[in-house]
Scaffold this active site. Structure first.
Site, PDB file in Angstrom:
ATOM      1  N   MET A  30      33.653  42.403  47.725  1.00 23.90           N
ATOM      2  CA  MET A  30      32.809  43.175  48.641  1.00 23.90           C
ATOM      3  C   MET A  30      31.591  42.325  49.009  1.00 23.90           C
ATOM      4  O   MET A  30      30.537  42.853  49.401  1.00 23.90           O
ATOM      5  CB  MET A  30      32.383  44.491  47.996  1.00 23.90           C
ATOM      6  CG  MET A  30      33.583  45.394  47.695  1.00 23.90           C
ATOM      7  SD  MET A  30      33.190  47.148  47.664  1.00 23.90           S
ATOM      8  CE  MET A  30      31.997  47.199  46.350  1.00 23.90           C
ATOM      9  N   GLY A  31      31.715  40.996  48.866  1.00 17.79           N
ATOM     10  CA  GLY A  31      30.614  40.110  49.245  1.00 17.79           C
ATOM     11  C   GLY A  31      29.500  40.115  48.218  1.00 17.79           C
ATOM     12  O   GLY A  31      29.710  40.488  47.069  1.00 17.79           O
ATOM     13  N   LEU A  33      28.257  37.515  46.932  1.00 21.12           N
ATOM     14  CA  LEU A  33      29.009  36.718  45.954  1.00 21.12           C
ATOM     15  C   LEU A  33      28.112  36.132  44.868  1.00 21.12           C
ATOM     16  O   LEU A  33      26.984  35.730  45.117  1.00 21.12           O
ATOM     17  CB  LEU A  33      29.747  35.582  46.684  1.00 21.12           C
ATOM     18  CG  LEU A  33      30.738  36.036  47.761  1.00 21.12           C
ATOM     19  CD1 LEU A  33      31.375  34.830  48.446  1.00 21.12           C
ATOM     20  CD2 LEU A  33      31.812  36.956  47.183  1.00 21.12           C
ATOM     21  N   HIS A  37      32.459  35.958  41.066  1.00 20.43           N
ATOM     22  CA  HIS A  37      33.410  35.780  42.175  1.00 20.43           C
ATOM     23  C   HIS A  37      33.871  34.323  42.255  1.00 20.43           C
ATOM     24  O   HIS A  37      35.053  34.044  42.467  1.00 20.43           O
ATOM     25  CB  HIS A  37      32.753  36.123  43.520  1.00 20.43           C
ATOM     26  CG  HIS A  37      32.366  37.554  43.665  1.00 20.43           C
ATOM     27  ND1 HIS A  37      31.063  37.957  43.805  1.00 20.43           N
ATOM     28  CD2 HIS A  37      33.118  38.684  43.709  1.00 20.43           C
ATOM     29  CE1 HIS A  37      31.020  39.277  43.935  1.00 20.43           C
ATOM     30  NE2 HIS A  37      32.243  39.739  43.868  1.00 20.43           N
ATOM     31  N   GLN A  61      35.286  53.822  48.616  1.00 19.47           N
ATOM     32  CA  GLN A  61      35.212  53.774  47.151  1.00 19.47           C
ATOM     33  C   GLN A  61      33.811  54.132  46.630  1.00 19.47           C
ATOM     34  O   GLN A  61      33.563  54.077  45.432  1.00 19.47           O
ATOM     35  CB  GLN A  61      35.678  52.423  46.618  1.00 19.47           C
ATOM     36  CG  GLN A  61      34.737  51.250  46.844  1.00 19.47           C
ATOM     37  CD  GLN A  61      35.349  49.943  46.366  1.00 19.47           C
ATOM     38  OE1 GLN A  61      36.272  49.424  46.970  1.00 19.47           O
ATOM     39  NE2 GLN A  61      34.842  49.407  45.263  1.00 19.47           N
ATOM     40  N   GLY A 147      38.175  40.346  37.964  1.00 17.62           N
ATOM     41  CA  GLY A 147      37.385  40.039  36.772  1.00 17.62           C
ATOM     42  C   GLY A 147      37.497  41.136  35.720  1.00 17.62           C
ATOM     43  O   GLY A 147      37.562  42.327  36.053  1.00 17.62           O
ATOM     44  N   LYS A 149      35.116  42.003  34.024  1.00 20.30           N
ATOM     45  CA  LYS A 149      33.846  42.757  34.113  1.00 20.30           C
ATOM     46  C   LYS A 149      34.137  44.209  34.519  1.00 20.30           C
ATOM     47  O   LYS A 149      33.535  45.142  34.007  1.00 20.30           O
ATOM     48  CB  LYS A 149      32.930  42.056  35.118  1.00 20.30           C
ATOM     49  CG  LYS A 149      31.890  42.906  35.804  1.00 20.30           C
ATOM     50  CD  LYS A 149      30.718  43.180  34.906  1.00 20.30           C
ATOM     51  CE  LYS A 149      29.574  43.910  35.556  1.00 20.30           C
ATOM     52  NZ  LYS A 149      29.862  44.798  36.649  1.00 20.30           N
ATOM     53  N   ASP A 150      35.059  44.361  35.487  1.00 17.79           N
ATOM     54  CA  ASP A 150      35.478  45.699  35.906  1.00 17.79           C
ATOM     55  C   ASP A 150      36.817  46.006  35.233  1.00 17.79           C
ATOM     56  O   ASP A 150      37.868  46.073  35.885  1.00 17.79           O
ATOM     57  CB  ASP A 150      35.595  45.764  37.429  1.00 17.79           C
ATOM     58  CG  ASP A 150      34.248  45.571  38.096  1.00 17.79           C
ATOM     59  OD1 ASP A 150      33.338  46.359  37.826  1.00 17.79           O
ATOM     60  OD2 ASP A 150      34.084  44.596  38.852  1.00 17.79           O
TER      61      ASP A 150
HETATM   62  O1  PAF Z   1      35.666  44.766  42.669  1.00 14.37           O
HETATM   63  C1  PAF Z   1      35.360  44.871  43.876  1.00 14.37           C
HETATM   64  O2  PAF Z   1      34.534  44.140  44.399  1.00 14.37           O
HETATM   65  C2  PAF Z   1      36.046  45.947  44.724  1.00 14.37           C
HETATM   66  O3  PAF Z   1      36.255  47.103  43.994  1.00 14.37           O
HETATM   67  C3  PAF Z   1      37.350  45.453  45.385  1.00 14.37           C
HETATM   68  C4  PAF Z   1      38.401  45.118  44.354  1.00 14.37           C
HETATM   69  C5  PAF Z   1      37.064  44.239  46.246  1.00 14.37           C
HETATM   70  C6  PAF Z   1      37.911  46.562  46.278  1.00 14.37           C
HETATM   71  O4  PAF Z   1      37.026  46.929  47.286  1.00 14.37           O
END
Ligand code: PAF
Length: 282
Positions: A30-31, A33, A37, A61, A147, A149-150
């Site tokens: 989602m940028g 960065l 990332h 989301q 990652g 992280k999530d």
């Molecule tokens: O982890 C993220 O940045 C977002 O949830 C993703 C996987 C790019 C989906 O929008």
């Protein structure tokens, strides 16, 4: 690095790469960065001949519209960062390109999406799964990088890929941390210097639990969680949303640590919400 905004252009470029026999690696973002990332991008570049990165702040989301509005965005900075890596294709769609007519189809992984983060962010993983599924259909990668992280996101996406027979390998990459241990996150830009210690309370709590398990042999999760929570409780304006020790595969709570577990938590400072986790392997 080629930059495209349209789905058809992604398809054209990926088709060309495939014709040349290249494996396709994909890093959805989602940028805003950060080093987390970049570690995913480096992993893709080292394993795949053609790397696609997407930047799309996915509105569906975000359960809180204010959070969507203030999510950090800086495409120019991101593009400059990506140019320094060996990324082949950057996909930056407008919202209208991703959700053209009124979309009525969603992807939902029940169960795994309803616990932990899901309890505090209703609909979040439905939005994540829907956009990731769409991006997988657009890019059709061989491998996609996420990652740890999530952690819950990674586990939910693995389940979606398995359940829907999506032909992509999901690669999990380790959490990247800043020098003091704070997990790299796009939201870290919001943290005020004076609040650093508070922001670190979650990581310190996770580390304490890890030490108690690995150095002191304590396996009873009620003792571990009580100690972990007491570290965060020292800070009056840090709200602990959850701290849990769960099974690594199915995210169900564990009473006694006997196999690989995830310790996950979320805290809220008055102006920013942070999540973190560690994996403990006994
Ligand atoms: O982890 C993220 O940045 C977002 O949830 C993703 C996987 C790019 C989906 O929008």
């Amino acid at each position: 690095m080629k930059i495209v905004k349209k789905v058809d252009d992604v398809r054209k470029e990926v088709k060309k790469a495939r014709k040349e026999g290249k494996t396709i690696g994909f890093v959805p973002t989602m940028g805003a960065l950060h080093n987390g990332h970049l570690s995913l991008i480096k992993a893709s570049i080292s394993e795949c001949a053609f790397t696609v990165v997407s930047i799309f702040v996915n509105p569906i989301q975000f359960n809180d519209p204010a959070d969507y509005k203030k999510y950090p965005r800086d495409n120019e900075r991101d593009i400059n960062l990506l140019k320094k890596e060996d990324v082949d294709l950057l996909f930056i769609p407008e919202t209208e390109e991703m959700y053209k007519e009124r979309a009525e189809t969603y992807v939902e992984v029940r169960g795994l999406s309803d616990v932990l983060e899901g309890k505090f962010r209703p609909g979040h993983f439905k939005g994540v799964c829907t956009v990731v599924c769409k991006l997988f259909n657009i890019v059709q990668p061989d491998k996609a990088y996420f990652g740890w992280k999530d952690a819950q996101q990674l586990i939910v996406i693995r389940k979606m890929v398995k359940d829907l027979n999506i032909p992509v390998e999901i690669v999990g990459c380790p959490t990247i941390r800043e020098n003091d241990g704070l997990a790299a996150s796009s939201r870290n830009v919001f943290i005020k210097e004076d609040d650093r210690e508070k922001a670190l309370s979650l990581y310190n709590s996770l580390k304490k639990i890890e030490d108690m398990v690995l150095k002191e042999g304590i396996k009873d999760t009620s003792i571990l969680l009580e100690e972990g929570k007491s570290i965060i409780a020292k800070y009056t304006d840090v709200e602990l949303q959850y701290l849990e020790i769960v099974d690594f595969e199915n995210l169900s709570p564990v009473r006694k640590i006997e196999s690989k577990v995830l310790v996950l938590g979320a805290i809220k400072l008055p102006y920013v919400r942070l999540i973190d986790n560690i994996i403990i392997n006994v």
